[in-house]
Design a protein around this motif. Sequence first.
Motif, PDB file in Angstrom:
ATOM      1  N   TYR A 145       1.109  -1.125   0.077  1.00 50.65           N
ATOM      2  CA  TYR A 145       0.179   0.285   0.132  1.00 50.65           C
ATOM      3  C   TYR A 145       1.022   1.119   0.162  1.00 50.65           C
ATOM      4  O   TYR A 145       2.434   1.286   0.695  1.00 50.65           O
ATOM      5  CB  TYR A 145      -1.024   0.172   0.953  1.00 50.65           C
ATOM      6  N   CYS A 146       0.570   2.226  -0.884  1.00 47.90           N
ATOM      7  CA  CYS A 146       1.299   4.036  -0.298  1.00 47.90           C
ATOM      8  C   CYS A 146       0.587   4.787  -0.991  1.00 47.90           C
ATOM      9  O   CYS A 146      -0.585   4.508  -1.705  1.00 47.90           O
ATOM     10  CB  CYS A 146       1.947   3.316  -2.171  1.00 47.90           C
ATOM     11  N   ASP A 147       1.077   5.253  -0.142  1.00 44.59           N
ATOM     12  CA  ASP A 147      -0.338   6.593  -0.738  1.00 44.59           C
ATOM     13  C   ASP A 147       0.732   8.060  -1.231  1.00 44.59           C
ATOM     14  O   ASP A 147       1.537   8.633  -0.126  1.00 44.59           O
ATOM     15  CB  ASP A 147      -1.297   7.225   0.782  1.00 44.59           C
ATOM     16  N   ILE A 148       0.332   8.584  -2.274  1.00 43.42           N
ATOM     17  CA  ILE A 148       2.070   9.113  -2.932  1.00 43.42           C
ATOM     18  C   ILE A 148       1.461   9.991  -3.804  1.00 43.42           C
ATOM     19  O   ILE A 148       0.102   9.793  -4.886  1.00 43.42           O
ATOM     20  CB  ILE A 148       2.173   8.112  -3.492  1.00 43.42           C
ATOM     21  N   ALA A 149       2.625  10.948  -3.982  1.00 39.47           N
ATOM     22  CA  ALA A 149       2.074  11.225  -5.682  1.00 39.47           C
ATOM     23  C   ALA A 149       3.758  11.964  -6.113  1.00 39.47           C
ATOM     24  O   ALA A 149       4.805  11.808  -5.563  1.00 39.47           O
ATOM     25  CB  ALA A 149       1.252  13.273  -4.660  1.00 39.47           C
ATOM     26  N   ALA A 150       3.146  12.237  -7.648  1.00 42.80           N
ATOM     27  CA  ALA A 150       4.722  12.361  -7.506  1.00 42.80           C
ATOM     28  C   ALA A 150       5.519  13.522  -8.047  1.00 42.80           C
ATOM     29  O   ALA A 150       4.167  14.525  -7.811  1.00 42.80           O
ATOM     30  CB  ALA A 150       4.432  11.886  -9.406  1.00 42.80           C
ATOM     31  N   LEU A 151       5.920  14.024  -7.499  1.00 42.17           N
ATOM     32  CA  LEU A 151       6.502  15.526  -8.270  1.00 42.17           C
ATOM     33  C   LEU A 151       6.388  15.801  -9.524  1.00 42.17           C
ATOM     34  O   LEU A 151       5.770  17.538  -9.798  1.00 42.17           O
ATOM     35  CB  LEU A 151       7.847  15.556  -8.098  1.00 42.17           C
ATOM     36  N   ALA A 152       6.086  15.286 -10.942  1.00 38.99           N
ATOM     37  CA  ALA A 152       5.903  15.650 -12.089  1.00 38.99           C
ATOM     38  C   ALA A 152       5.322  14.268 -12.756  1.00 38.99           C
ATOM     39  O   ALA A 152       6.021  13.526 -12.721  1.00 38.99           O
ATOM     40  CB  ALA A 152       7.007  16.390 -12.895  1.00 38.99           C
ATOM     41  N   ASP A 153       5.316  15.166 -13.986  1.00 37.15           N
ATOM     42  CA  ASP A 153       4.702  13.590 -14.952  1.00 37.15           C
ATOM     43  C   ASP A 153       6.098  13.448 -15.410  1.00 37.15           C
ATOM     44  O   ASP A 153       5.798  14.779 -16.874  1.00 37.15           O
ATOM     45  CB  ASP A 153       3.535  14.028 -15.438  1.00 37.15           C
ATOM     46  N   ASP A 154       7.484  13.582 -15.540  1.00 32.58           N
ATOM     47  CA  ASP A 154       8.375  13.507 -16.121  1.00 32.58           C
ATOM     48  C   ASP A 154       8.909  12.530 -16.990  1.00 32.58           C
ATOM     49  O   ASP A 154       9.939  12.183 -17.707  1.00 32.58           O
ATOM     50  CB  ASP A 154       9.243  14.513 -15.426  1.00 32.58           C
ATOM     51  N   LEU A 155       7.721  11.601 -17.058  1.00 31.11           N
ATOM     52  CA  LEU A 155       8.450  10.285 -17.442  1.00 31.11           C
ATOM     53  C   LEU A 155       9.620   9.389 -17.541  1.00 31.11           C
ATOM     54  O   LEU A 155      10.104   9.328 -18.583  1.00 31.11           O
ATOM     55  CB  LEU A 155       8.351  10.857 -19.708  1.00 31.11           C
ATOM     56  N   THR A 156       9.716   8.870 -16.163  1.00 28.28           N
ATOM     57  CA  THR A 156      10.636   8.457 -16.053  1.00 28.28           C
ATOM     58  C   THR A 156      10.347   7.778 -15.193  1.00 28.28           C
ATOM     59  O   THR A 156       8.872   7.372 -14.838  1.00 28.28           O
ATOM     60  CB  THR A 156      11.748   8.902 -14.988  1.00 28.28           C
ATOM     61  N   PHE A 157      11.109   6.287 -15.201  1.00 25.15           N
ATOM     62  CA  PHE A 157      10.755   5.016 -14.215  1.00 25.15           C
ATOM     63  C   PHE A 157      10.551   5.668 -13.078  1.00 25.15           C
ATOM     64  O   PHE A 157      11.474   5.992 -12.311  1.00 25.15           O
ATOM     65  CB  PHE A 157      10.987   4.076 -14.331  1.00 25.15           C
ATOM     66  N   ARG A 158       9.802   5.478 -11.619  1.00 21.63           N
ATOM     67  CA  ARG A 158       9.920   5.874 -10.338  1.00 21.63           C
ATOM     68  C   ARG A 158       9.370   4.766  -9.616  1.00 21.63           C
ATOM     69  O   ARG A 158       7.981   4.769  -9.692  1.00 21.63           O
ATOM     70  CB  ARG A 158       9.589   7.078  -9.559  1.00 21.63           C
ATOM     71  N   GLY A 159      10.186   3.375  -8.865  1.00 25.41           N
ATOM     72  CA  GLY A 159       9.474   2.825  -8.652  1.00 25.41           C
ATOM     73  C   GLY A 159       9.205   3.354  -6.929  1.00 25.41           C
ATOM     74  O   GLY A 159      10.164   3.243  -6.216  1.00 25.41           O
ATOM     75  N   ILE A 160       8.165   1.507  -6.279  1.00 24.39           N
ATOM     76  CA  ILE A 160       8.493   0.860  -4.946  1.00 24.39           C
ATOM     77  C   ILE A 160       8.577   0.058  -4.712  1.00 24.39           C
ATOM     78  O   ILE A 160       7.290  -0.705  -5.747  1.00 24.39           O
ATOM     79  CB  ILE A 160       7.802   2.226  -3.726  1.00 24.39           C
TER      80      ILE A 160
END
Lengths: 397, 846
Positions: free
Chosen positions: A265-280
């Motif tokens: 479970y993650c309650d998250i937000a991206a910094l930007a829609d910068d078209l990179t892979f960002r994983g947890i």
Amino acid sequence: MANLYNKAGLVNIPVGYQEGFLYNIKPEDNTLAFRFNRDSAATRVNKEGLIEEVLGDKPRIDYTDSLTSPSFLLEPQSTNLIPYSEDFSQSSWVKQSSGAGSPPVVTSNYSTSPSGTLSADRVVFNINGGTTSSDFSQLAESVTSNIGDLTNSIFIKSNTASNYNMSFIDPIGGTPTSIVVTSEWQRFNITSTLTTTTSTLKLRLRGNEATSDFADVSVWGAQLEELPYATSYIPTAGSTATRAQETCNGAGNASTFNDSEGVLYCDIAALADDLTFRGIAISDGTSNNRVMLRYRTNSNQINLFIRANGINIVNSTKALTDITNYSKFALKYKSGDIALWIDGVEAKTNTNAFTLIGLNTLSFNAGQGSDAFYGKTKGIYVFNEALTDDELQQLTT
Amino acid sequence: MGLTTKEISSSSFNDMISSVDRRSEYVENRAGANVRLNNFLTPYTLDDKSSILNAPCGYSNGVYASLRPVENLGPELVAETPSNLNGWIDARSNTILSVVNNNIRATRLSEYAATIGISSTGFATVIGKTYEVKIIATKNNTSGSIYARISNNSQITAPVFNEQNTTDTISVDSTFVATATTSFIGVLATAQGDGDYIQSSLMSVRELLQPSADFDFTRGSAATRVTKDGLIKNVQILSGELVTNGDFEQIGSELVTNGDFATDSDWTKGSSWTIANGQASYDASGVSPITSATTSIVSGKTYRLKFKITTSGFARLNFTNDSSQVLFQPNESSVNNFSSGEHTFYLLAQNNSTALKIFAYNGSGGTSFSIDNVSVKEVGQNWVVTDGWSIENGKANIDTSEGTGSFNQLGVLTIGKKYRLSLSAAMTVGRVKFQSDAAGVFIFSTDVSNHEFIASSTDVSFRRFDTTTSGYIDNVSIIEITDDTDLPRIDYTDGTGSLLLEPQSTNLVTYSEDFSQWTSGGGTITTQSGFLAPDGSNNAIKITSSDISAASSYFALTGLNLTETNTRTIYAKTVSGTGTVKLLSHNSNTNNTFTLTENYQRFEVNTTASATGLTFFYGVDFRGGTTLSEVIIWGAQAEDLSYATSYIPTNGSTVTRDADVCNNSGSSDLINSTEGVLYAEIAALANDGTSRRISLSSGSDANRVSLEIDETSNRIKVFMNGGSISAAIITFDASDLTQFNKIAIKYKSGDVSLFLNGTEVATSTSTNMPVGLDRLNFDGGNGNNDFYGKVKCVAVFKEALTDEELAKITSTTQQEVFYEMRDRMLQIDADYYEFGDYTTRLKKLF
């Protein structure tokens, strides 16, 4: 709903940290905390709403979005190319004028800045009734940069009871953006893609840009960085400054996680829609066994990804409206029973069978050390059983 | 039952902890105990239902205290009140009694003895019964001591209860056991002068009506635990370091402004002085001062004075205070000639001052010169330095040619308590005496290691022993200790406090920390001692291999008598980074390759191949293809158990820690044989194939309600029988009993159930009810099947709770999680912020 805490192997709400560690609420063993690294100082908005420095290797609980609901902030490396981010009296800041316009007049350390100190400079712009493109009053700085996406940002407020319409110019130095400067501090930012190696940050009044004729404003915290979005403020005083990238990995051990079934479970937000892979990911430390949520190189998509014993089990995406908004994701994994819940709705299901082996670590990356997660996190939990739909719905609502 | 949310009132907890305070010699983990109570009691109106409630916080030698029941108190037995003169007795017949501001006061008459006091009239007590005593008193003369006493006579002699303070006040909240049918309460003050007085605003005695549910505890040996600050310590060590600045390295802030003369400011120049080019210059035209304001310099304190002289002759200087009185005396002289170069002195300030005034002279060899880098910083903080002693370069030096005074740190010790003194010392001539030891002066001339003493003074005090003595002392360390061997252990290994109960075990490694007794395989191994160890000492050692594949590349203790089934452990870390290495046994074993990090971990192997030999304990074996070439190790242990227990230090022979035994809580008044609940939040030490029980019983296993961690791994059994022993009535296999679990057994004829972590997991309709239950034991009720494990809470209810209540009390609650996280973060001094949304987020999990 049953006591979900009893079912959790790991619960992290960012309330406790120390240099090098972000502590979990569960498990209680401090040695199973996240390991945090940042090889430089950085800034954050603290609980008083002030921008303050945080020393290297200290995680940042950031109150930018809310003074009552902060988040754990993870950012990539970035460099502020503006050498004097708070001292606009320096000659590198060019006070330009043309036509009817007067050069901007700077008074140092005039007002209280967003850091709470008397460090904001007063700048008075005046185009004296000029109405043409030749009539301008402009504060500008040009720096050498690399080709690519760059972002300007600056804090501004009005020194009077009046609001002012001003133009804030993108790093190319071309397109003006109209901004309304009020008596409250605001951070304005603008991004563009450079094709040359010179970028610029400009703030001005101009006769043909529907700006005010006069502006008495305070400015602070100018930043020009080679990213497609503005990151947290990086102070400079005579030269460029770099905030190092942040990593946060290695929570838990083999006893913390269940290979057979569970929920990430993650309650998250991206910094930007910068078209990179960002994983947890929960993983065995390699790419072979991992349960992962990640933002993708496709715009505004979340990706659920499970790889077991070296075989991709599911790699499915779901479009979101805006990944920079907080969402509550719950990835249920159980052989033949995989589901992704997003904000109270079951968004994806999958019935593939799998046998995960050796899950022993939770990391803000893709589980194998790359594709680091940069974003804002309000909570990250791992449950050691596949929760019911009711539980998943309530958890993500 | 309709459950209501009810915050446990702070007064409830305070009542319990105050009661524990009265009954216990040592109290810690208050926050942790409160966490348990909040979990256990908060959401439900059950706080009046538990008859016995225990969370680890209070203990004494031989006693492990319970929070509930809180003693009930009888009526006040002292007839007199301090606001009224009636009844009070002039204890020594040498004072005039009066009432001043609601205090009963005794003022000394000149012609009588110097000990004065006040007594109540006699009140009835029952021999053997326990009473609460409260006294608050003060005296006006700083001389002598003040005493609070219970006695069997109105002279307040031969006290049954006695507390003494060398300060002017005393406050007592304690208990005593009566030894006579008539008792007296009173206060005394010694060494009082004519007109001096003692007065009291409170003297109270009340009977403790409700007995406590404290456990009897025995072990009979020393034992270690992890303290709340994460250090491995003998439980007999009662304090942290008590001496401040014992290494004499503390140095204060700079007291001189602009001592490098970077600008022509801050200094007041006499006519012969100029400041230019980063220095002050004296032209030798006359006697002339140059003065800088300083932060306050205090007479009698020690300062480091530094300055740099540039001259072709001599700088003749006198360092004075703002009133031109001598401030510093380098070379024991107020005026000195200094040649070119850096000069550093450690000096006692001769007077108070708020300035450094430097007089320059042009006679007696004095010439023109320049001075730079003038610095004054305090050193030797916390120490009282008198003639013959000086603090210099991080040491306390003694030289009797300079004087014969003492060297003290004030207010460190409590008279009558036991301490352990260690220090470094090297005397070139003579000896020094430590004069705070009630056994007499302790004389030394070289290093002192672990000298135990009973304090005769509140001050740490040293003085010359021989007429001529010269040398230094350093690294002065004093900690409070006890010889008591029946001290329960509150252990913080996992970050939260729990009672640790372990079986007997022997460390077969005869030198667990003294690595000078260990051997390396040969020239490829080098060692370096002095590294920080998990106990906070610098006794860890770095082992370095110049060739990790060489046959000699190991470090071991030999000549041991180990077995293949020993559990071997050692603490180890890297010097930097992460890597692998073989620990604990020969490199041919396959179960001994470990990944080390920069943080200490305790590594464990449970079996060792016999081919590798059983006389060697390999601390480190670099051979075998691992990555590290240097590691830091400490605390080696091998024991004949299938799992590792707490560290047992050794130094020359094997050492045995005896078994913890914790029994006999409660009474028939507190335990209902007809129905009730036995609750425990516990973790097993291991799945070791033994039976470990917690029981309500009548003193045998014929009548009992027992919770068992079974011989079968992760199995719980419930026993209930009356009059004769019977088999378990419930058997349940849990997922992992080595983790903390919340377990409740409800017992009632035909209605027995087992709740585990919020869920009813098994039931029984047994009607074989026990009779005569009168004790709560950490064993099977019969002296066997001792419970070895970790205990965060045990409780007894005298009624069968509802299923809803049982589910709730065996669940983790939001409050418990909230307070536990806060407590844990505070213990490690982490940054911790409770923001508004935190509880909202947390609440979703409950």
